[in-house]
Structure formats: C-alpha cells, structure tokens
Design an enzyme around this catalytic site. Sequence first.
Site, short mmCIF file in Angstrom:
data_model
loop_
_atom_site.label_atom_id
_atom_site.label_comp_id
_atom_site.label_asym_id
_atom_site.label_seq_id
_atom_site.Cartn_x
_atom_site.Cartn_y
_atom_site.Cartn_z
N GLY A 10 0.84 -1.20 0.00
CA GLY A 10 0.00 0.00 0.00
C GLY A 10 0.87 1.25 0.00
O GLY A 10 2.09 1.18 0.02
N ALA A 59 -4.64 -2.09 5.89
CA ALA A 59 -6.02 -1.74 6.28
C ALA A 59 -6.96 -1.96 5.11
O ALA A 59 -6.53 -2.02 3.95
CB ALA A 59 -6.09 -0.26 6.71
N THR A 61 -9.24 -0.01 3.07
CA THR A 61 -9.34 1.44 2.86
C THR A 61 -10.36 1.84 1.79
O THR A 61 -10.43 3.02 1.44
CB THR A 61 -7.95 2.03 2.46
OG1 THR A 61 -7.50 1.33 1.30
CG2 THR A 61 -6.94 1.90 3.58
N TYR A 98 -1.99 2.84 12.32
CA TYR A 98 -2.47 4.07 11.67
C TYR A 98 -3.98 4.12 11.69
O TYR A 98 -4.65 3.09 11.51
CB TYR A 98 -1.97 4.14 10.22
CG TYR A 98 -0.47 4.28 10.16
CD1 TYR A 98 0.13 5.52 10.15
CD2 TYR A 98 0.34 3.14 10.20
CE1 TYR A 98 1.51 5.64 10.15
CE2 TYR A 98 1.72 3.25 10.21
CZ TYR A 98 2.30 4.51 10.18
OH TYR A 98 3.66 4.63 10.20
N THR A 100 -7.48 7.24 11.18
CA THR A 100 -8.00 8.17 10.18
C THR A 100 -8.81 9.32 10.76
O THR A 100 -9.43 9.18 11.83
CB THR A 100 -8.89 7.36 9.20
OG1 THR A 100 -9.58 8.26 8.33
CG2 THR A 100 -9.95 6.53 9.94
N ASP A 101 -8.86 10.42 10.03
CA ASP A 101 -9.76 11.54 10.31
C ASP A 101 -11.24 11.10 10.26
O ASP A 101 -12.10 11.75 10.83
CB ASP A 101 -9.53 12.64 9.27
CG ASP A 101 -9.60 12.11 7.84
OD1 ASP A 101 -8.94 11.09 7.56
OD2 ASP A 101 -10.32 12.68 7.01
N TYR A 130 -16.38 2.42 7.34
CA TYR A 130 -14.92 2.45 7.43
C TYR A 130 -14.48 3.17 8.71
O TYR A 130 -13.64 2.66 9.47
CB TYR A 130 -14.36 3.16 6.18
CG TYR A 130 -12.92 3.57 6.26
CD1 TYR A 130 -11.90 2.63 6.15
CD2 TYR A 130 -12.56 4.91 6.43
CE1 TYR A 130 -10.56 3.01 6.21
CE2 TYR A 130 -11.23 5.31 6.50
CZ TYR A 130 -10.24 4.35 6.38
OH TYR A 130 -8.92 4.74 6.45
N LYS A 134 -12.35 1.59 11.87
CA LYS A 134 -11.04 2.11 12.29
C LYS A 134 -11.08 2.54 13.75
O LYS A 134 -10.12 2.33 14.50
CB LYS A 134 -10.61 3.28 11.39
CG LYS A 134 -10.33 2.92 9.94
CD LYS A 134 -9.12 2.03 9.74
CE LYS A 134 -7.82 2.69 10.09
NZ LYS A 134 -6.66 1.79 9.79
N TRP A 155 -6.28 12.06 4.05
CA TRP A 155 -6.08 12.38 2.63
C TRP A 155 -4.68 11.96 2.12
O TRP A 155 -3.91 12.77 1.63
CB TRP A 155 -6.28 13.88 2.40
CG TRP A 155 -7.65 14.40 2.71
CD1 TRP A 155 -8.62 13.84 3.47
CD2 TRP A 155 -8.20 15.66 2.26
NE1 TRP A 155 -9.73 14.64 3.51
CE2 TRP A 155 -9.51 15.76 2.79
CE3 TRP A 155 -7.71 16.70 1.45
CZ2 TRP A 155 -10.32 16.86 2.53
CZ3 TRP A 155 -8.52 17.80 1.22
CH2 TRP A 155 -9.81 17.87 1.75
N1 LIG Z 1 -5.56 6.49 2.06
C1 LIG Z 1 -6.02 7.50 2.79
O1 LIG Z 1 -6.43 8.54 2.27
C2 LIG Z 1 -6.00 7.40 4.29
C3 LIG Z 1 -6.54 8.47 5.03
C4 LIG Z 1 -6.53 8.38 6.42
C5 LIG Z 1 -5.97 7.29 7.05
N2 LIG Z 1 -5.47 6.26 6.31
C6 LIG Z 1 -4.92 5.11 7.02
O2 LIG Z 1 -3.53 5.02 6.72
C7 LIG Z 1 -3.12 3.65 6.68
C8 LIG Z 1 -2.41 3.35 5.39
O3 LIG Z 1 -3.29 3.60 4.30
P1 LIG Z 1 -2.83 3.50 2.78
O4 LIG Z 1 -3.31 4.70 2.09
O5 LIG Z 1 -1.38 3.13 2.71
O6 LIG Z 1 -3.72 2.27 2.31
P2 LIG Z 1 -3.63 1.46 0.94
O7 LIG Z 1 -2.72 2.14 -0.03
O8 LIG Z 1 -5.03 1.17 0.55
O9 LIG Z 1 -2.91 0.10 1.39
C9 LIG Z 1 -3.58 -0.83 2.18
C10 LIG Z 1 -2.66 -2.01 2.39
O10 LIG Z 1 -3.37 -2.96 3.19
C11 LIG Z 1 -3.29 -4.23 2.52
N3 LIG Z 1 -4.45 -5.07 2.79
C12 LIG Z 1 -5.77 -4.77 2.61
N4 LIG Z 1 -6.52 -5.85 2.90
C13 LIG Z 1 -5.65 -6.83 3.28
C14 LIG Z 1 -5.80 -8.18 3.71
N5 LIG Z 1 -7.01 -8.75 3.81
N6 LIG Z 1 -4.69 -8.88 4.03
C15 LIG Z 1 -3.47 -8.34 3.92
N7 LIG Z 1 -3.25 -7.07 3.51
C16 LIG Z 1 -4.34 -6.33 3.20
C17 LIG Z 1 -3.24 -3.88 1.04
O11 LIG Z 1 -2.77 -5.01 0.33
P3 LIG Z 1 -3.12 -5.21 -1.24
O12 LIG Z 1 -2.10 -4.37 -1.98
O13 LIG Z 1 -2.95 -6.67 -1.45
O14 LIG Z 1 -4.53 -4.72 -1.44
C18 LIG Z 1 -2.27 -2.72 1.08
O15 LIG Z 1 -0.95 -3.19 1.19
C19 LIG Z 1 -4.40 2.83 6.92
O16 LIG Z 1 -4.49 2.53 8.28
C20 LIG Z 1 -5.52 3.78 6.56
O17 LIG Z 1 -6.70 3.47 7.26
C21 LIG Z 1 -5.45 6.31 4.94
#
Ligand SMILES: NC(=O)c1ccc[n+]([C@@H]2O[C@H](COP(=O)([O-])OP(=O)(O)OC[C@H]3O[C@@H](n4cnc5c(N)ncnc54)[C@H](OP(=O)(O)O)[C@@H]3O)[C@@H](O)[C@H]2O)c1
Length: 307
Positions: A10, A59, A61, A98, A100-101, A130, A134, A155
């Site tokens: 991710g 996560a 997401t 990690y 989230t907002d 979601y 979280k 974001w």
């Molecule tokens: N993205 C945002 O805008 C945002 C905003 C606020 C907070 N956050 C938080 O920040 C953190 C990182 O987010 P990110 O943006 O890096 O997320 P991301 O790019 O969507 O990456 C999610 C990761 O989790 C893995 N994953 C999902 N389901 C899985 C499963 N069943 N088993 C094993 N791995 C799994 C995905 O693997 P695959 O590649 O195989 O799918 C990917 O490696 C999370 O806690 C998220 O809630 C994100």
Amino acid sequence: MRILLTGSTGQVGNALLRQLQGLGTIIAPRRDQLDLSQPTLVRQTIRDLQPDLILNPGAYTAVDKAESEPDLANAINAESPAVMAEEAKKLGCILIHYSTDYVFSGNKQDDSGNWVSYKEQDAPHPMNVYGHSKLSGEQAIMQSGCRHLIFRTSWVYSLFGKNFLLTMLRLANERTELKVVNDQWGAPTSADWLAQATSDIVRQIQQTKKPGEWWAEHQGLYHMTPAGKTSWCGFTEEIIAQASKRQLLLKEAPHVHGIPSSDYPTPARRPNNSLLDTAKLTQHFCIQTPTWQAALDSCLTNSALNQ
Ligand SMILES: NC(=O)c1ccc[n+]([C@@H]2O[C@H](COP(=O)([O-])OP(=O)(O)OC[C@H]3O[C@@H](n4cnc5c(N)ncnc54)[C@H](OP(=O)(O)O)[C@@H]3O)[C@@H](O)[C@H]2O)c1
C-alpha cells in the site's frame, strides 16, 4: 530489532519499507502470505515471528465499498489490530498503528462557524462503516495495555498505488475541465512524509535509555498530517500548478471548478471537516510538520514522473 510490517504493497507501507531500511530486520508479508481478514492467522504469525515491533499500515481502505462489506472491513480494521495488540502485550512488543480523520463526524466549528481542527481528546463520531471499523481498532489497541502509538492521518497520497494525486494527474492530461468537491476541508498527507516521521519516531524509541519512562510519557494517540488546510478542489489546483511547473502535463492545464459534495454523491458519507490538530505530535516527538504544499512539492520533486 525485528520489525513486522503489514500493508507493504500500500501507499504508507511501501514508503515505510523504504524509510525503515537500517532500523532492523524487516519482515513484510504480502496479502497472500498474511491475510489480515483472518485474525487467527495474524495471531499465529506473530507468535511464530516474535517481532519486537509491529507496524500496521495494512487496512481495508475502500471507504465506499466498506458500506456493503462491513464484516470484512471490521475483521481487517478492528479484529486483527485487536489481536496484534493482545499478542504485542504478551510478547512485550511495540505496536505502531495508523488510523483516520474519518473517526470524526466532521462538524467541529467555532462560534463564528469556522472549521476548527480536531484534537486527539475530541470525542469521535464516525459517519461511515470504514470510520467505525477504524475507531474500533483504535479502541481495542488502547484498551490492550500493550506499548503502542496510533497515528491518525488524512487524505493520503503518493506516487504509488491508487490515490487522488495520481487520479488528478491522469484526468488533467485527459480533460479540459475538472469538477471537484470544494466543501470538504483537510490536509493532504504525503505517504513519504508520514513514513519519514514514523521512522524518526522509531529511531527515538530505539535510542531511549529509559524505555519505561519514555513509554509512560509517549504512549497513545497522535494526529499526523502536514500543516495548513485546503479543499479537494484546492488540492487539485495545487497539483495542477505544481505539475505544470514541472512540465508533467502533456497539454494545457484544465479549468478546475468547485462543486458542493451534494453534487458528487457517494455510498459512504464523508466528513466536511477533516482537519487534525498536530500540536501533540510536535510537542512529544519534535516532528516539524511541513505545509501540505511543501510536502506535495517534495513528493513531486522525488518523482520518477520527472525523469
Ligand atoms: N488512504 C487514505 O487517504 C488514508 C486516510 C486516512 C488514514 N489512512 C490510514 O492510513 C493507513 C495506510 O493507508 P494506505 O493509504 O497506505 O492504504 P492502501 O494504499 O489502501 O494500502 C492498504 C494495504 O493494506 C493491505 N491489505 C488490505 N486488505 C488486506 C488483507 N485482507 N490482508 C493483507 N493485507 C491487506 C493492502 O494489500 P493489497 O495491496 O494486497 O490490497 C495494502 O498493502 C491505513 O491505516 C488507513 O486506514 C489512509
């Protein structure tokens, strides 16, 4: 230090994989090696690997899809983090997670109706599945008694994976006009900056001579975003301005029009106010937050898109 890193495919996990080099032995199982929707498997993996630190950016997401997959979102975002925390407590291992907002309702305002950023102690009130999942994950970790840090961010974008920055760069090269929501406010967060701030903190953990005192002072919840605020529309304008300056656009820049979120209905409701107050982060870890524009600039400067 043995570091178990989830979610390395991710945005944040991939950035962490690069930033953590030199800080320990990193074990970064992909989804086919460790399925986070299977808490029992998560428990067994931790017992087998005996890590000193679990870093959990993995996560569910897909905010809109979560509305129709609440059990799956909950297993990945709440049940597995709860198991990680339980096992961390038994092992004496650290858990960095990690969040989230979207744990907030997004309605926080001052008396004049201006949006005010959320502090860590503000009461959460998620508006979608979601956000609920979280929040449950956060609560389980905090109640577990393990040594933990939880970083709430917002974001997130990077040059890797699926995100708003890459979508807007693609659309800017395809369209003459873009309509983007202008009534949701937040701070865009570069995954690289998030990973850099996290690895600075991991270094602080490794260097402390008094871990008991360090954890008594630092354990808990922190907001981790760059400084400043913008709307999705403002973020788009800045992406296009910075991309144009770097000649990353293949044609004339499109016109960007702001629209209310009511004109862009989605299955999951989203908060209007995603602003997170980061004073506690700076105070506890001396992490200086760049402006969100500066963080975008450094993301694009380091970009393979420039080559
Ligand atoms: N993205 C945002 O805008 C945002 C905003 C606020 C907070 N956050 C938080 O920040 C953190 C990182 O987010 P990110 O943006 O890096 O997320 P991301 O790019 O969507 O990456 C999610 C990761 O989790 C893995 N994953 C999902 N389901 C899985 C499963 N069943 N088993 C094993 N791995 C799994 C995905 O693997 P695959 O590649 O195989 O799918 C990917 O490696 C999370 O806690 C998220 O809630 C994100």
